[in-house]
Design an enzyme around this catalytic site. Sequence first.
Site, PDB file in Angstrom:
ATOM      1  N   ASP A   8      39.907 -65.235  21.048  1.00 34.24           N
ATOM      2  CA  ASP A   8      40.453 -66.465  20.477  1.00 34.24           C
ATOM      3  C   ASP A   8      39.532 -67.643  20.801  1.00 34.24           C
ATOM      4  O   ASP A   8      38.798 -67.607  21.795  1.00 34.24           O
ATOM      5  CB  ASP A   8      41.844 -66.745  21.050  1.00 34.24           C
TER       6      ASP A   8
ATOM      7  N   TYR B 223      40.125 -59.347  32.351  1.00 34.01           N
ATOM      8  CA  TYR B 223      40.262 -60.775  32.078  1.00 34.01           C
ATOM      9  C   TYR B 223      40.676 -61.520  33.340  1.00 34.01           C
ATOM     10  O   TYR B 223      41.408 -60.988  34.170  1.00 34.01           O
ATOM     11  CB  TYR B 223      41.348 -61.030  31.032  1.00 34.01           C
TER      12      TYR B 223
ATOM     13  N   ARG C  56      47.960 -63.244  26.029  1.00 37.44           N
ATOM     14  CA  ARG C  56      48.947 -64.253  25.617  1.00 37.44           C
ATOM     15  C   ARG C  56      50.365 -63.679  25.668  1.00 37.44           C
ATOM     16  O   ARG C  56      51.297 -64.331  26.135  1.00 37.44           O
ATOM     17  CB  ARG C  56      48.647 -64.745  24.205  1.00 37.44           C
TER      18      ARG C  56
ATOM     19  N   ASP D 244      49.988 -69.697  23.750  1.00 38.34           N
ATOM     20  CA  ASP D 244      48.961 -70.281  24.616  1.00 38.34           C
ATOM     21  C   ASP D 244      49.006 -71.801  24.510  1.00 38.34           C
ATOM     22  O   ASP D 244      49.801 -72.373  23.748  1.00 38.34           O
ATOM     23  CB  ASP D 244      47.566 -69.724  24.291  1.00 38.34           C
TER      24      ASP D 244
END
Length: 303
Positions: free
Chosen positions: A39, A67, A173, A81
């Site tokens: 994203d 991540y 997310r 988010d």
Amino acid sequence: MINGVLNIYKEQDFTSFDVVAKLRGILHQKKIGHTGTLDPLAEGVLVVCLGNATKLCEMLTSDTKEYEAVLKLGECSDTDDIAGEIISNEGYIVPDEDTIRDAVMSFVGKSMQIPPKYAAIKVDGKKLYEYAREGKEVPRFERPVEIFNIDIHEIDFPFVRFTVKCSKGTYIRSLCRDIGDKLGTGGLMFSLLRRQTGRFLLENSLKLHEVEELMNEGTIEKAVLPMDSLLLDYPSANIKDDFMKYLLNGNKLHEDYLDISEEDREKILLGEIFRVYMNGNLAALYRYDRESGMMKSYKMFLA
């Protein structure tokens, strides 16, 4: 044309498509693709395939990802988010650190996850985010994901910073949203950094300006990894000299046409995709076909 792979550091506010578009200008070639979309809010490792390596893009999306994320509790958004329309929750009880830790760690393991409304997953040939932008509600079906490990680095309410190692298709997310729901506070992803995808690590990634500098210096080959660096977990074989013409034409190959180690032979005959080399260069990917007893071409890289 450059054939190979680049480990790119995608910077914030760039889309993955932006990265590809900029690289086409820097490298002066059109045949470029990326794997594992990030994203615009997210940063970190984006694997980019160049030239013939673009044929491997879909094979790389299955890699394990790592991540580093920051979860913000007490707020929700339509995108799950910080970039979306924020909704502040009220009336919840602020959980203590142990409660937050237990909620986060409860997601380790296999589970079913609902993707965000704004996602690139297709429903009836159209991406979810396209429906969302039109204000249309469509069913978002649960998908199996696996969280292999979570390390919580810091809890400073409303923020929780953690590192997560997960399977393909896992939305961080959605994970942040689900943790917030479990705590009764709501939650959204505040920031995201992809540290690893498969063998590609953050510390080895290059920003676009660094790629441009290498290109201007004429030393871009230092950054481009060979195609087979993506496929080192696959078994391999070498085509024998007398049978190269069959490989060049993409024909089926008999086991006897190839030099194969006994360890790799066993994997190949079980149906695993394998690498085929000609004169030391990766030429193709093949797969054993039980019905015919022959090796059939899966991907060709000679053209």
